[in-house]
Design a protein around this motif. Structure first.
Motif, PDB file in Angstrom:
ATOM      1  N   VAL A 280       0.845  -1.199   0.000  1.00 45.94           N
ATOM      2  CA  VAL A 280       0.000   0.000   0.000  1.00 45.94           C
ATOM      3  C   VAL A 280       0.885   1.256   0.000  1.00 45.94           C
ATOM      4  N   SER A 281       2.024   1.195   0.690  1.00 47.25           N
ATOM      5  CA  SER A 281       2.959   2.324   0.688  1.00 47.25           C
ATOM      6  C   SER A 281       3.492   2.596  -0.713  1.00 47.25           C
ATOM      7  N   ILE A 282       3.700   1.529  -1.488  1.00 38.40           N
ATOM      8  CA  ILE A 282       4.144   1.704  -2.871  1.00 38.40           C
ATOM      9  C   ILE A 282       3.047   2.375  -3.699  1.00 38.40           C
ATOM     10  N   TRP A 283       1.792   2.028  -3.414  1.00 40.68           N
ATOM     11  CA  TRP A 283       0.661   2.708  -4.069  1.00 40.68           C
ATOM     12  C   TRP A 283       0.716   4.206  -3.759  1.00 40.68           C
ATOM     13  N   TRP A 284       0.945   4.521  -2.493  1.00 42.19           N
ATOM     14  CA  TRP A 284       1.013   5.933  -2.077  1.00 42.19           C
ATOM     15  C   TRP A 284       2.189   6.635  -2.748  1.00 42.19           C
ATOM     16  N   LEU A 285       3.328   5.957  -2.832  1.00 37.62           N
ATOM     17  CA  LEU A 285       4.491   6.548  -3.499  1.00 37.62           C
ATOM     18  C   LEU A 285       4.168   6.842  -4.963  1.00 37.62           C
ATOM     19  N   GLY A 286       3.480   5.901  -5.621  1.00 43.12           N
ATOM     20  CA  GLY A 286       3.075   6.130  -7.008  1.00 43.12           C
ATOM     21  C   GLY A 286       2.139   7.322  -7.128  1.00 43.12           C
ATOM     22  N   GLU A 287       1.183   7.423  -6.205  1.00 48.41           N
ATOM     23  CA  GLU A 287       0.246   8.544  -6.224  1.00 48.41           C
ATOM     24  C   GLU A 287       0.987   9.860  -5.998  1.00 48.41           C
ATOM     25  N   SER A 288       2.015   9.867  -5.148  1.00 48.52           N
ATOM     26  CA  SER A 288       2.789  11.086  -4.888  1.00 48.52           C
ATOM     27  C   SER A 288       3.529  11.551  -6.140  1.00 48.52           C
ATOM     28  N   PHE A 289       4.068  10.601  -6.901  1.00 52.05           N
ATOM     29  CA  PHE A 289       4.700  10.965  -8.175  1.00 52.05           C
ATOM     30  C   PHE A 289       3.671  11.594  -9.122  1.00 52.05           C
ATOM     31  N   MET A 290       2.488  10.997  -9.172  1.00 56.40           N
ATOM     32  CA  MET A 290       1.437  11.516 -10.056  1.00 56.40           C
ATOM     33  C   MET A 290       0.928  12.867  -9.574  1.00 56.40           C
ATOM     34  N   ASP A 291       0.959  13.081  -8.263  1.00 55.34           N
ATOM     35  CA  ASP A 291       0.544  14.354  -7.685  1.00 55.34           C
ATOM     36  C   ASP A 291       1.517  15.472  -8.047  1.00 55.34           C
ATOM     37  N   LEU A 292       2.801  15.126  -8.138  1.00 50.56           N
ATOM     38  CA  LEU A 292       3.813  16.127  -8.484  1.00 50.56           C
ATOM     39  C   LEU A 292       3.821  16.466  -9.973  1.00 50.56           C
ATOM     40  N   ALA A 293       3.393  15.521 -10.808  1.00 53.97           N
ATOM     41  CA  ALA A 293       3.520  15.693 -12.249  1.00 53.97           C
ATOM     42  C   ALA A 293       2.858  16.977 -12.774  1.00 53.97           C
ATOM     43  N   PRO A 294       1.606  17.305 -12.398  1.00 55.72           N
ATOM     44  CA  PRO A 294       1.020  18.555 -12.905  1.00 55.72           C
ATOM     45  C   PRO A 294       1.790  19.802 -12.451  1.00 55.72           C
TER      46      PRO A 294
ATOM     47  N   ALA B   2       6.063   7.023 -13.953  1.00 55.49           N
ATOM     48  CA  ALA B   2       6.632   6.319 -12.804  1.00 55.49           C
ATOM     49  C   ALA B   2       5.546   6.017 -11.775  1.00 55.49           C
ATOM     50  N   GLY B   3       4.657   6.998 -11.554  1.00 53.12           N
ATOM     51  CA  GLY B   3       3.562   6.786 -10.619  1.00 53.12           C
ATOM     52  C   GLY B   3       2.632   5.672 -11.070  1.00 53.12           C
ATOM     53  N   ILE B   4       2.318   5.631 -12.354  1.00 56.09           N
ATOM     54  CA  ILE B   4       1.454   4.573 -12.889  1.00 56.09           C
ATOM     55  C   ILE B   4       2.094   3.209 -12.707  1.00 56.09           C
ATOM     56  N   LEU B   5       3.384   3.104 -13.033  1.00 55.47           N
ATOM     57  CA  LEU B   5       4.080   1.819 -12.909  1.00 55.47           C
ATOM     58  C   LEU B   5       4.132   1.351 -11.457  1.00 55.47           C
ATOM     59  N   LEU B   6       4.369   2.275 -10.542  1.00 57.34           N
ATOM     60  CA  LEU B   6       4.397   1.918  -9.124  1.00 57.34           C
ATOM     61  C   LEU B   6       3.029   1.446  -8.655  1.00 57.34           C
ATOM     62  N   MET B   7       1.977   2.096  -9.119  1.00 57.93           N
ATOM     63  CA  MET B   7       0.622   1.667  -8.759  1.00 57.93           C
ATOM     64  C   MET B   7       0.332   0.269  -9.295  1.00 57.93           C
ATOM     65  N   LEU B   8       0.700   0.010 -10.534  1.00 61.09           N
ATOM     66  CA  LEU B   8       0.467  -1.309 -11.122  1.00 61.09           C
ATOM     67  C   LEU B   8       1.231  -2.387 -10.353  1.00 61.09           C
ATOM     68  N   CYS B   9       2.459  -2.066  -9.956  1.00 62.02           N
ATOM     69  CA  CYS B   9       3.250  -3.009  -9.151  1.00 62.02           C
ATOM     70  C   CYS B   9       2.571  -3.268  -7.807  1.00 62.02           C
ATOM     71  N   SER B  10       2.030  -2.220  -7.204  1.00 60.75           N
ATOM     72  CA  SER B  10       1.364  -2.387  -5.910  1.00 60.75           C
ATOM     73  C   SER B  10       0.117  -3.248  -6.048  1.00 60.75           C
ATOM     74  N   PHE B  11      -0.623  -3.088  -7.154  1.00 57.51           N
ATOM     75  CA  PHE B  11      -1.809  -3.918  -7.378  1.00 57.51           C
ATOM     76  C   PHE B  11      -1.432  -5.396  -7.450  1.00 57.51           C
ATOM     77  N   ALA B  12      -0.406  -5.696  -8.256  1.00 55.65           N
ATOM     78  CA  ALA B  12       0.011  -7.088  -8.434  1.00 55.65           C
ATOM     79  C   ALA B  12       0.560  -7.663  -7.130  1.00 55.65           C
ATOM     80  N   TRP B  13       1.376  -6.887  -6.449  1.00 56.83           N
ATOM     81  CA  TRP B  13       1.997  -7.350  -5.202  1.00 56.83           C
ATOM     82  C   TRP B  13       0.947  -7.581  -4.121  1.00 56.83           C
ATOM     83  N   ALA B  14       0.087  -6.591  -3.897  1.00 61.18           N
ATOM     84  CA  ALA B  14      -0.943  -6.717  -2.862  1.00 61.18           C
ATOM     85  C   ALA B  14      -1.912  -7.849  -3.187  1.00 61.18           C
ATOM     86  N   GLY B  15      -2.273  -7.979  -4.456  1.00 57.42           N
ATOM     87  CA  GLY B  15      -3.197  -9.049  -4.845  1.00 57.42           C
ATOM     88  C   GLY B  15      -2.625 -10.428  -4.572  1.00 57.42           C
TER      89      GLY B  15
END
Length: 254
Positions: free
Chosen positions: A164-178, A228-241
């Protein structure tokens, strides 16, 4: 022919050596048998070397580190994790499929969580100079989920929470992008209700990219952060699942 044992030179038709008396057929058969045994020993040594190689140990260590689950899983806690996973899965797909230009991440609830860590980063990194202090805002909001990840992995051994922390890290990257993407346009509403155009030097990423000489690459860097944020989120989905699947197999139903 020359005897392979005593080197006595004799006619080619001999079946046994006239010098030492060995029977050539039996001698060569014995040599072939010794050669097979030697090859068998060498093969066994190679197999043992592969089995004892440090590579499998490292792979096993990584599996134990990243895929560890407790042997007995409480069904109540498991149900809570399933619900939480579905929330971040659905929410994460919303982040992924929303264009960066919409600034959906900047208007989401998660932005309000990231913002205090962003502002704290400016203060924490201030002793390292102006440039690092400005960059420290972005570093701050990335370091917090990374610290959570390391804590869950090393201290508490909660791999699901780490995913879940990796999901948050991915979201933080996406938050910075704009924010990065706005370095030249300076139209994004910042903290205080102003834009970078309203207050010169107020926009973090305008300052950072100007200092680095990379201002013309703001859109490219922003896309890299978003990806990078998208890839981290996808990794978190697979890992958590996968972790939830392993936890399901370890449910304590007694």
């Amino acid at each position: 022919m020359i005897c392979p044992k005593c080197n006595f030179n004799q006619s080619e038709g001999n079946t046994e050596c006239a010098g030492c008396g060995i029977i050539f057929k039996k001698y060569f058969a014995h040599q072939r048998s010794l050669l097979k045994n030697d090859l068998s020993v060498i093969s066994s040594i190679k197999e043992d070397a592969v089995k004892n190689s440090p590579v499998p140990d490292k792979i096993g260590l990584l599996k134990e580190l990243f895929l560890y689950v407790k042997p007995d899983i409480n069904p109540f806690y498991f149900g809570g994790r399933i619900l939480f996973f579905l929330i971040i899965l659905i929410w994460g797909w919303k982040f992924i499929f929303t264009p960066m230009g919409s600034n959906y991440t900047g208007m989401s609830f998660m932005h309000m969580i990231n913002l205090p860590f962003h502002e704290a980063g400016h203060i924490i990194f201030r002793p390292l100079g102006e440039f690092v202090s400005v960059l420290g805002g972005s570093l701050g909001q990335l370091l917090i989920p990374l610290i959570c990840f390391l804590t869950f992995m090393i201290k508490t051994r909660d791999t699901f929470a780490a995913s879940v922390s990796i999901w948050w890290l991915g979201e933080s990257f996406m938050d910075l992008a704009p924010y990065i993407n706005d370095a030249r346009d300076l139209r994004l509403i910042l903290l205080g209700g102003v834009t970078g155009r309203d207050v010169p030097g107020y926009h973090d990423w305008e300052y950072i990219l100007i200092r680095l000489g990379w201002l013309e690459y703001d859109h490219t860097i922003a896309k890299m952060a978003y990806t990078a944020g998208i890839l981290l989120m996808l990794c978190s989905f697979a890992w958590a699942g996968y972790l939830l699947y392993k936890q399901y197999k370890n449910l304590d139903l007694n």
